[in-house]
Design a protein around this motif. Structure first.
Motif, PDB file in Angstrom:
ATOM      1  N   ASN A   1     -20.645   9.990 -22.536  1.00 56.35           N
ATOM      2  CA  ASN A   1     -20.878  10.933 -23.630  1.00 56.35           C
ATOM      3  C   ASN A   1     -21.321  12.229 -22.975  1.00 56.35           C
ATOM      4  O   ASN A   1     -21.951  12.207 -21.922  1.00 56.35           O
ATOM      5  N   TYR A   2     -21.022  13.330 -23.620  1.00 56.58           N
ATOM      6  CA  TYR A   2     -21.440  14.586 -23.012  1.00 56.58           C
ATOM      7  C   TYR A   2     -21.637  15.649 -24.066  1.00 56.58           C
ATOM      8  O   TYR A   2     -21.279  15.464 -25.240  1.00 56.58           O
ATOM      9  N   ALA A   3     -22.219  16.740 -23.641  1.00 55.05           N
ATOM     10  CA  ALA A   3     -22.317  17.915 -24.491  1.00 55.05           C
ATOM     11  C   ALA A   3     -22.116  19.128 -23.588  1.00 55.05           C
ATOM     12  O   ALA A   3     -22.324  19.045 -22.386  1.00 55.05           O
ATOM     13  N   VAL A   4     -21.674  20.223 -24.178  1.00 55.68           N
ATOM     14  CA  VAL A   4     -21.604  21.475 -23.431  1.00 55.68           C
ATOM     15  C   VAL A   4     -22.728  22.368 -23.914  1.00 55.68           C
ATOM     16  O   VAL A   4     -22.890  22.591 -25.112  1.00 55.68           O
ATOM     17  N   VAL A   5     -23.559  22.824 -22.982  1.00 57.27           N
ATOM     18  CA  VAL A   5     -24.639  23.754 -23.301  1.00 57.27           C
ATOM     19  C   VAL A   5     -24.412  24.972 -22.418  1.00 57.27           C
ATOM     20  O   VAL A   5     -24.311  24.841 -21.199  1.00 57.27           O
ATOM     21  N   ASP A   6     -24.349  26.134 -23.042  1.00 56.43           N
ATOM     22  CA  ASP A   6     -23.916  27.345 -22.337  1.00 56.43           C
ATOM     23  C   ASP A   6     -22.570  27.031 -21.670  1.00 56.43           C
ATOM     24  O   ASP A   6     -21.684  26.526 -22.339  1.00 56.43           O
ATOM     25  N   SER A   7     -22.447  27.271 -20.402  1.00 57.29           N
ATOM     26  CA  SER A   7     -21.147  26.956 -19.797  1.00 57.29           C
ATOM     27  C   SER A   7     -21.272  25.805 -18.820  1.00 57.29           C
ATOM     28  O   SER A   7     -20.738  25.821 -17.719  1.00 57.29           O
ATOM     29  N   ARG A   8     -21.983  24.778 -19.268  1.00 55.74           N
ATOM     30  CA  ARG A   8     -22.165  23.620 -18.412  1.00 55.74           C
ATOM     31  C   ARG A   8     -21.910  22.343 -19.201  1.00 55.74           C
ATOM     32  O   ARG A   8     -22.359  22.193 -20.333  1.00 55.74           O
ATOM     33  N   VAL A   9     -21.213  21.443 -18.575  1.00 55.74           N
ATOM     34  CA  VAL A   9     -21.077  20.096 -19.135  1.00 55.74           C
ATOM     35  C   VAL A   9     -22.356  19.349 -18.778  1.00 55.74           C
ATOM     36  O   VAL A   9     -22.773  19.355 -17.614  1.00 55.74           O
ATOM     37  N   ILE A  10     -22.974  18.726 -19.772  1.00 51.42           N
ATOM     38  CA  ILE A  10     -24.199  17.965 -19.500  1.00 51.42           C
ATOM     39  C   ILE A  10     -23.926  16.488 -19.774  1.00 51.42           C
ATOM     40  O   ILE A  10     -23.424  16.137 -20.850  1.00 51.42           O
ATOM     41  N   VAL A  11     -24.253  15.645 -18.816  1.00 50.71           N
ATOM     42  CA  VAL A  11     -24.168  14.200 -19.033  1.00 50.71           C
ATOM     43  C   VAL A  11     -25.522  13.591 -18.715  1.00 50.71           C
ATOM     44  O   VAL A  11     -26.310  14.153 -17.961  1.00 50.71           O
ATOM     45  N   ARG A  12     -25.776  12.454 -19.336  1.00 52.65           N
ATOM     46  CA  ARG A  12     -27.041  11.756 -19.067  1.00 52.65           C
ATOM     47  C   ARG A  12     -26.725  10.474 -18.324  1.00 52.65           C
ATOM     48  O   ARG A  12     -25.759   9.790 -18.627  1.00 52.65           O
ATOM     49  N   THR A  13     -27.570  10.149 -17.384  1.00 56.25           N
ATOM     50  CA  THR A  13     -27.343   8.915 -16.643  1.00 56.25           C
ATOM     51  C   THR A  13     -28.678   8.361 -16.172  1.00 56.25           C
ATOM     52  O   THR A  13     -29.739   8.920 -16.469  1.00 56.25           O
ATOM     53  N   THR A  14     -28.621   7.234 -15.468  1.00 56.06           N
ATOM     54  CA  THR A  14     -29.836   6.664 -14.895  1.00 56.06           C
ATOM     55  C   THR A  14     -29.859   7.028 -13.409  1.00 56.06           C
ATOM     56  O   THR A  14     -28.807   7.170 -12.783  1.00 56.06           O
ATOM     57  N   PRO A  15     -31.057   7.158 -12.855  1.00 55.40           N
ATOM     58  CA  PRO A  15     -31.163   7.629 -11.470  1.00 55.40           C
ATOM     59  C   PRO A  15     -30.436   6.725 -10.465  1.00 55.40           C
ATOM     60  O   PRO A  15     -29.998   7.195  -9.420  1.00 55.40           O
ATOM     61  N   TYR A  16     -30.269   5.445 -10.766  1.00 52.11           N
ATOM     62  CA  TYR A  16     -29.711   4.527  -9.762  1.00 52.11           C
ATOM     63  C   TYR A  16     -28.258   4.146 -10.024  1.00 52.11           C
ATOM     64  O   TYR A  16     -27.705   3.300  -9.359  1.00 52.11           O
ATOM     65  N   SER A  17     -27.652   4.765 -10.990  1.00 55.31           N
ATOM     66  CA  SER A  17     -26.230   4.513 -11.252  1.00 55.31           C
ATOM     67  C   SER A  17     -25.378   5.182 -10.171  1.00 55.31           C
ATOM     68  O   SER A  17     -25.886   5.954  -9.364  1.00 55.31           O
ATOM     69  N   VAL A  18     -24.080   4.886 -10.172  1.00 56.41           N
ATOM     70  CA  VAL A  18     -23.145   5.546  -9.249  1.00 56.41           C
ATOM     71  C   VAL A  18     -23.276   7.063  -9.394  1.00 56.41           C
ATOM     72  O   VAL A  18     -23.334   7.807  -8.421  1.00 56.41           O
ATOM     73  N   LEU A  19     -23.348   7.499 -10.633  1.00 53.78           N
ATOM     74  CA  LEU A  19     -23.441   8.928 -10.909  1.00 53.78           C
ATOM     75  C   LEU A  19     -24.806   9.473 -10.478  1.00 53.78           C
ATOM     76  O   LEU A  19     -24.892  10.481  -9.772  1.00 53.78           O
ATOM     77  N   GLY A  20     -25.861   8.766 -10.882  1.00 52.64           N
ATOM     78  CA  GLY A  20     -27.213   9.236 -10.601  1.00 52.64           C
ATOM     79  C   GLY A  20     -27.508   9.332  -9.112  1.00 52.64           C
ATOM     80  O   GLY A  20     -28.207  10.243  -8.657  1.00 52.64           O
ATOM     81  N   SER A  21     -26.944   8.392  -8.364  1.00 53.91           N
ATOM     82  CA  SER A  21     -27.301   8.379  -6.944  1.00 53.91           C
ATOM     83  C   SER A  21     -26.362   9.227  -6.087  1.00 53.91           C
ATOM     84  O   SER A  21     -26.642   9.465  -4.924  1.00 53.91           O
ATOM     85  N   ASN A  22     -25.253   9.682  -6.648  1.00 50.80           N
ATOM     86  CA  ASN A  22     -24.315  10.487  -5.852  1.00 50.80           C
ATOM     87  C   ASN A  22     -24.092  11.911  -6.368  1.00 50.80           C
ATOM     88  O   ASN A  22     -23.492  12.722  -5.671  1.00 50.80           O
ATOM     89  N   ALA A  23     -24.528  12.176  -7.598  1.00 50.99           N
ATOM     90  CA  ALA A  23     -24.102  13.420  -8.237  1.00 50.99           C
ATOM     91  C   ALA A  23     -24.890  14.658  -7.821  1.00 50.99           C
ATOM     92  O   ALA A  23     -24.393  15.766  -7.926  1.00 50.99           O
ATOM     93  N   ARG A  24     -26.102  14.482  -7.371  1.00 53.72           N
ATOM     94  CA  ARG A  24     -26.953  15.663  -7.122  1.00 53.72           C
ATOM     95  C   ARG A  24     -26.322  16.617  -6.114  1.00 53.72           C
ATOM     96  O   ARG A  24     -26.200  16.297  -4.945  1.00 53.72           O
ATOM     97  N   GLY A  25     -25.937  17.772  -6.583  1.00 60.33           N
ATOM     98  CA  GLY A  25     -25.422  18.800  -5.679  1.00 60.33           C
ATOM     99  C   GLY A  25     -23.985  18.591  -5.239  1.00 60.33           C
ATOM    100  O   GLY A  25     -23.460  19.371  -4.455  1.00 60.33           O
ATOM    101  N   ALA A  26     -23.349  17.537  -5.737  1.00 63.38           N
ATOM    102  CA  ALA A  26     -21.963  17.254  -5.329  1.00 63.38           C
ATOM    103  C   ALA A  26     -20.979  17.958  -6.259  1.00 63.38           C
ATOM    104  O   ALA A  26     -21.289  18.208  -7.420  1.00 63.38           O
ATOM    105  N   VAL A  27     -19.806  18.245  -5.760  1.00 63.10           N
ATOM    106  CA  VAL A  27     -18.729  18.726  -6.625  1.00 63.10           C
ATOM    107  C   VAL A  27     -18.260  17.558  -7.481  1.00 63.10           C
ATOM    108  O   VAL A  27     -18.025  16.461  -6.976  1.00 63.10           O
ATOM    109  N   LEU A  28     -18.156  17.783  -8.792  1.00 60.11           N
ATOM    110  CA  LEU A  28     -17.683  16.757  -9.720  1.00 60.11           C
ATOM    111  C   LEU A  28     -16.476  17.291 -10.476  1.00 60.11           C
ATOM    112  O   LEU A  28     -16.324  18.507 -10.658  1.00 60.11           O
ATOM    113  N   ALA A  29     -15.632  16.379 -10.904  1.00 60.56           N
ATOM    114  CA  ALA A  29     -14.546  16.747 -11.808  1.00 60.56           C
ATOM    115  C   ALA A  29     -14.816  16.042 -13.129  1.00 60.56           C
ATOM    116  O   ALA A  29     -15.198  14.868 -13.146  1.00 60.56           O
TER     117      ALA A  29
END
Lengths: 146, 146
Positions: free
Chosen positions: A38-66
């Motif tokens: 699930n996501y929302a767009v706030v200003d010009s950013r896609v925002i997603v919520r996750t848990t810190p230890y998920s695949v996303l949470g543990s790899n996303a910080r500062g990484a390029v995402l598509a």
């Protein structure tokens, strides 16, 4: 068969802003992953919520995402898709979080504590539709009221 | 809000085999990309068609790819998704290509020459659905007749 037609940047952004569900792709040491969100767009950013230890949470910080949203009409064999790419940031700032929550809190679909807010300020957005003259926006099953 | 329930491997495979449209994630030197694709499953491989010079065509050979299919019911706020991952192979062998074309040729949606057949023989498949007791298969808008 259908011609593939490029969407304009403003069409892409409108579709991004209207959507509710998308997918994040992330490169990890063991290869790429895709995570539906699930996501929302706030200003010009896609925002997603996750848990810190998920695949996303543990790899996303500062990484390029598509990030991808799409819609398909199977009966007419047509569809559209929009992809936004950018380097992710974790949202920490209390004021920013409050602003995000105003858009967000209505209802995440999945239960569970998703305490990490990841923002993707996109630097590239592109999209296309298959087929002649039709408006992808008209096919959205659900859209945010902004 | 809905509980997230893990799908069994056989549920995942059935949903993979029934689908028509999915998304491939691929890691490239400038970060991950997501590409929406028509696809078919032949034996235990996801097959997609692309052009040799596309993002997929120029990066997929021998790379680990993630492939995703999903379905969402916006009204009931529920959904499912399946992700298959594996190292891709280009299909060259004439006999193999013929077998793939039997499943495939019916109709790719997009026009254009897509001469490269990329196979993803998955080594991992996982999926989940949101919500209590319902069958994701019953929600497919379209499915292949096998």
């Amino acid at each position: 068969m259908q011609e593939s037609v490029e969407l304009s940047e403003s069409e892409c952004e409108a579709l991004l802003r209207a959507g509710v569900v998308g997918r994040v792709a992330i490169s990890t040491p063991d290869g790429p992953h895709i995570v539906p969100v699930n996501y929302a767009v706030v200003d010009s950013r896609v925002i997603v919520r996750t848990t810190p230890y998920s695949v996303l949470g543990s790899n996303a910080r500062g990484a390029v995402l598509a990030f991808e949203v799409d819609g398909f009409d199977h009966e007419r064999q047509r569809g559209w898709s929009v992809v936004a790419r950018g380097r992710s940031e974790v949202v920490h700032d209390a004021e920013e979080l409050e602003q995000v929550r105003k858009v967000w809190e209505p209802r995440p679909w999945a239960a569970g504590t998703r305490s990490l807010y990841v923002a993707i300020p996109w630097t590239q957005v592109s999209g296309r539709r298959l087929g002649g003259t039709w408006d992808p926006m008209s096919t959205l099953p659900s859209r945010r009221v902004l």
